[in-house]
Design a protein around this motif. Structure first.
Motif, mmCIF file in Angstrom:
data_model
loop_
_atom_site.group_PDB
_atom_site.id
_atom_site.type_symbol
_atom_site.label_atom_id
_atom_site.label_comp_id
_atom_site.label_asym_id
_atom_site.label_seq_id
_atom_site.Cartn_x
_atom_site.Cartn_y
_atom_site.Cartn_z
ATOM 1 N N PRO A 1 -73.984 -18.685 -2.749
ATOM 2 C CA PRO A 1 -73.723 -17.236 -2.672
ATOM 3 C C PRO A 1 -72.723 -16.810 -3.749
ATOM 4 O O PRO A 1 -71.541 -16.591 -3.480
ATOM 5 C CB PRO A 1 -73.159 -17.071 -1.263
ATOM 6 C CG PRO A 1 -72.495 -18.366 -0.970
ATOM 7 C CD PRO A 1 -73.303 -19.427 -1.673
ATOM 8 N N VAL A 2 -73.207 -16.699 -4.984
ATOM 9 C CA VAL A 2 -72.317 -16.416 -6.105
ATOM 10 C C VAL A 2 -71.615 -15.072 -5.929
ATOM 11 O O VAL A 2 -70.493 -14.871 -6.418
ATOM 12 C CB VAL A 2 -73.101 -16.465 -7.433
ATOM 13 C CG1 VAL A 2 -74.100 -15.332 -7.536
ATOM 14 C CG2 VAL A 2 -72.162 -16.456 -8.623
ATOM 15 N N PHE B 1 -71.771 -8.740 1.236
ATOM 16 C CA PHE B 1 -72.451 -9.134 2.467
ATOM 17 C C PHE B 1 -73.959 -9.290 2.306
ATOM 18 O O PHE B 1 -74.572 -10.148 2.955
ATOM 19 C CB PHE B 1 -72.155 -8.118 3.580
ATOM 20 C CG PHE B 1 -70.758 -8.203 4.123
ATOM 21 C CD1 PHE B 1 -70.339 -9.317 4.836
ATOM 22 C CD2 PHE B 1 -69.847 -7.178 3.898
ATOM 23 C CE1 PHE B 1 -69.044 -9.407 5.332
ATOM 24 C CE2 PHE B 1 -68.549 -7.250 4.401
ATOM 25 C CZ PHE B 1 -68.151 -8.377 5.117
ATOM 26 N N TRP B 2 -74.589 -8.477 1.464
ATOM 27 C CA TRP B 2 -76.048 -8.480 1.406
ATOM 28 C C TRP B 2 -76.616 -8.832 0.029
ATOM 29 O O TRP B 2 -77.831 -8.996 -0.107
ATOM 30 C CB TRP B 2 -76.577 -7.116 1.826
ATOM 31 C CG TRP B 2 -76.337 -6.843 3.283
ATOM 32 C CD1 TRP B 2 -76.990 -7.403 4.349
ATOM 33 C CD2 TRP B 2 -75.357 -5.942 3.835
ATOM 34 N NE1 TRP B 2 -76.466 -6.916 5.519
ATOM 35 C CE2 TRP B 2 -75.473 -6.018 5.252
ATOM 36 C CE3 TRP B 2 -74.405 -5.095 3.283
ATOM 37 C CZ2 TRP B 2 -74.665 -5.271 6.102
ATOM 38 C CZ3 TRP B 2 -73.596 -4.354 4.127
ATOM 39 C CH2 TRP B 2 -73.725 -4.437 5.520
ATOM 40 N N GLN C 1 -64.695 -12.601 -3.875
ATOM 41 C CA GLN C 1 -63.487 -13.000 -3.146
ATOM 42 C C GLN C 1 -62.264 -13.004 -4.054
ATOM 43 O O GLN C 1 -61.138 -12.827 -3.586
ATOM 44 C CB GLN C 1 -63.695 -14.374 -2.515
ATOM 45 C CG GLN C 1 -64.529 -14.342 -1.243
ATOM 46 C CD GLN C 1 -64.827 -15.724 -0.696
ATOM 47 O OE1 GLN C 1 -64.524 -16.735 -1.338
ATOM 48 N NE2 GLN C 1 -65.432 -15.790 0.476
ATOM 49 N N ILE C 2 -62.488 -13.210 -5.335
ATOM 50 C CA ILE C 2 -61.394 -13.107 -6.314
ATOM 51 C C ILE C 2 -61.187 -11.656 -6.723
ATOM 52 O O ILE C 2 -60.062 -11.200 -6.953
ATOM 53 C CB ILE C 2 -61.705 -13.967 -7.557
ATOM 54 C CG1 ILE C 2 -61.968 -15.426 -7.154
ATOM 55 C CG2 ILE C 2 -60.576 -13.887 -8.573
ATOM 56 C CD1 ILE C 2 -60.808 -16.099 -6.460
ATOM 57 N N THR C 3 -62.268 -10.895 -6.780
ATOM 58 C CA THR C 3 -62.202 -9.525 -7.300
ATOM 59 C C THR C 3 -61.500 -8.554 -6.354
ATOM 60 O O THR C 3 -60.725 -7.703 -6.802
ATOM 61 C CB THR C 3 -63.627 -9.008 -7.600
ATOM 62 O OG1 THR C 3 -64.311 -9.953 -8.416
ATOM 63 C CG2 THR C 3 -63.577 -7.667 -8.306
ATOM 64 N N PHE C 4 -61.773 -8.646 -5.062
ATOM 65 C CA PHE C 4 -61.221 -7.672 -4.115
ATOM 66 C C PHE C 4 -59.689 -7.592 -4.145
ATOM 67 O O PHE C 4 -59.129 -6.495 -4.264
ATOM 68 C CB PHE C 4 -61.718 -7.962 -2.697
ATOM 69 C CG PHE C 4 -63.135 -7.548 -2.460
ATOM 70 C CD1 PHE C 4 -63.557 -6.254 -2.739
ATOM 71 C CD2 PHE C 4 -64.067 -8.446 -1.956
ATOM 72 C CE1 PHE C 4 -64.876 -5.855 -2.528
ATOM 73 C CE2 PHE C 4 -65.380 -8.060 -1.742
ATOM 74 C CZ PHE C 4 -65.788 -6.773 -2.031
#
Length: 480
Positions: free
Chosen positions: A346-347, A466-467, A353-356
């Motif tokens: 899930p790239v 998520f999608w 997760q780093i960007t947020f």
């Protein structure tokens, strides 16, 4: 951890040659931002010499950004089929000739027309060269190569105003265009002599020889018999790309309209608009609040350049670390110089997760910059906040662009052109409206509004988080 049969080498180039190739390509990407930013200190001189008001000179900046988005949209996809080097060489030759014309022109219509051609040449060469990293580096390793791949994009906005301020103040505005023409000549020589063809449709992992006219001169000078033997031994392990269809400008539109890609490009465009609004108004703010001249304004951009450059060693490393972590969760072993199948990984989550956290931190930083500049505190305050904004926004933007390329690995130039088109088109409007907005509500509330828009629109990326993976898997299964 389940070990599968190792995939072919992603590239047969040595580590040294990979870095050298990416560095040359990155220096070409220097042309587009430096062409835009060197121009700012010369605006007043140009207005006086061409006998037009500064507002009309500012119009050439807006037109430059519009063409900056349209040029790669029209041409960028060609390099995914016909190779990187021919497109880059043609763009550099156009760019060099146009800068010679700009240095000698004496009328406003000529300035406007030649600035459009300057933007076309520089932006097309930059987008094509930005795809070289995707050609040579597998997904799991792209973060640590950010320091090489983003060198030109980082240095252009930082060095441009400094060099432009020095040349304009001590020589004339014509010297800035002569400088760009000379630099383009140097880059044309480097590409002609050293830059290999990297388009995977043409050369695969480097084991397939391109046509004779598309080979750098250095290969003719140093080719040995064992090199041919090495090529023959590697070619059997090459992962061939499927024959491509004839490219059209609509390819970039199709890429941009995909659900996942559209969401990423939309938020990247918002980041770019907010950031360029701050960056383009920095000269006027420093001149108005601190009474700085062109050279002093240019030196203040060092803070911006330092922040952008250092993000490659922090956020860039985190990108690779998180990708490997997610691969291990799926039982996939990440091997150096081997591509990872993104059907299982899930790239989207690995990148975002780093960007947020970066996005929410930069929202706070840009509010701090706006209010420190608003209250005209000691110069160190706004410059420190500018460093933080640059550091964080560069990391977030690079991560999102990397994600776009991850999702379109077989046509990176097409995907990059789609992203660039929307960024530049909307960025041109943001730059045009930034100063009137600041005059209306002040720099403090402008920074606050930008941060509010970023946070308000961040659910766009949560949608991808998520999608996005399921959308991409469904598309790939449909294609199969």
């Amino acid at each position: 951890m389940v070990k599968s049969e190792p995939s072919p080498l992603y590239t047969i180039l040595s580590e040294r040659r990979k870095r050298w190739t990416i560095t040359i390509a990155s220096l070409v990407t220097f042309l587009s931002p430096v062409s835009a930013n060197m121009y700012y200190p010369a605006i007043n001189q140009l207005a006086r010499d061409l006998h037009v008001p500064p507002s009309r000179i500012n119009l050439t900046i807006t037109v430059f950004m519009i063409v900056q988005g349209i040029g790669p949209f029209l041409i960028g996809g060609l390099s995914d089929v016909y190779g990187r080097r021919p497109i880059v060489m043609a763009s550099l030759l156009i760019y060099m000739g146009v800068n010679i014309g700009l240095a000698q022109q004496t009328s406003y219509p000529a300035l406007m027309a030649l600035r459009c051609l300057q933007s076309f040449g520089s932006s097309t060469a930059s987008i094509v060269c930005s795809s070289v990293t995707a050609d040579l580096i597998p997904r799991a390793e792209r973060g640590r190569y950010m320091v090489y791949s983003s060198l030109g994009v980082t240095l252009g906005p930082a060095i441009g105003p400094i060099v432009g301020g020095i040349l304009t103040q001590f020589l004339s505005w014509r010297s800035t265009f002569w400088f760009l023409a000379i630099f383009a000549g140097i880059m044309t020589t480097l590409v002609l002599v050293f830059l290999p063809e990297t388009c995977r449709v043409m050369v695969g992992n480097g084991s397939v020889s391109p046509p004779w006219w598309n080979v750098p001169l250095v290969q003719y000078l140093h080719r040995k018999a064992e090199d041919h033997e090495s090529m023959r031994s590697q070619i059997q392990n090459e992962e061939k790309s499927p024959p491509p269809k004839r490219p059209t400008p609509l390819d970039s539109i199709r890429v941009a309209m995909e659900k996942e890609t559209a969401a990423i490009i939309a938020f990247t465009t918002l980041l770019f608009c907010g950031y360029t609004s701050v960056l383009s108004t920095l000269p006027s703010q420093l001149e108005h609040k601190y009474r700085f001249n062109a050279l002093q304004v240019g030196l203040c951009y060092i803070s911006y350049g330092a922040g952008s450059l250092t993000s490659r060693w922090t956020i860039g490393r985190l990108i690779d670390w998180n990708f490997r972590r997610h691969a291990r969760k799926q039982g996939i072993e990440v091997i150096k110089n081997r591509q990872v199948d993104l059907t299982l990984v899930p790239v989207e989550k690995a990148r975002l997760q780093i960007t947020f956290p970066v996005i929410y931190c930069v929202s706070v930083a840009i509010i701090g910059y706006g209010w420190l500049m608003n209250y005209q505190v000691n110069l160190a305050g706004p410059l420190i906040m500018l460093f933080l904004v640059s550091h964080l926004i560069s990391g977030a933007t690079s991560t999102l662009i990397t994600l776009v390329v991850d999702c379109h690995v077989r046509r990176p130039a097409t995907a990059s052109a789609a992203n660039n088109m929307f960024r530049c088109m909307f960025g041109a409007g943001a730059v045009a409206g930034a100063i009137p907005l600041i005059n209306l509500i002040g720099i403090g509330w402008t920074g606050t509004m930008i941060a509010f828009i970023w946070v308000l629109c961040s659910p766009t990326l949560w949608y991808v988080y998520f999608w996005g993976h399921s959308f991409r898997k469904g598309k790939e299964e449909y294609m199969i």
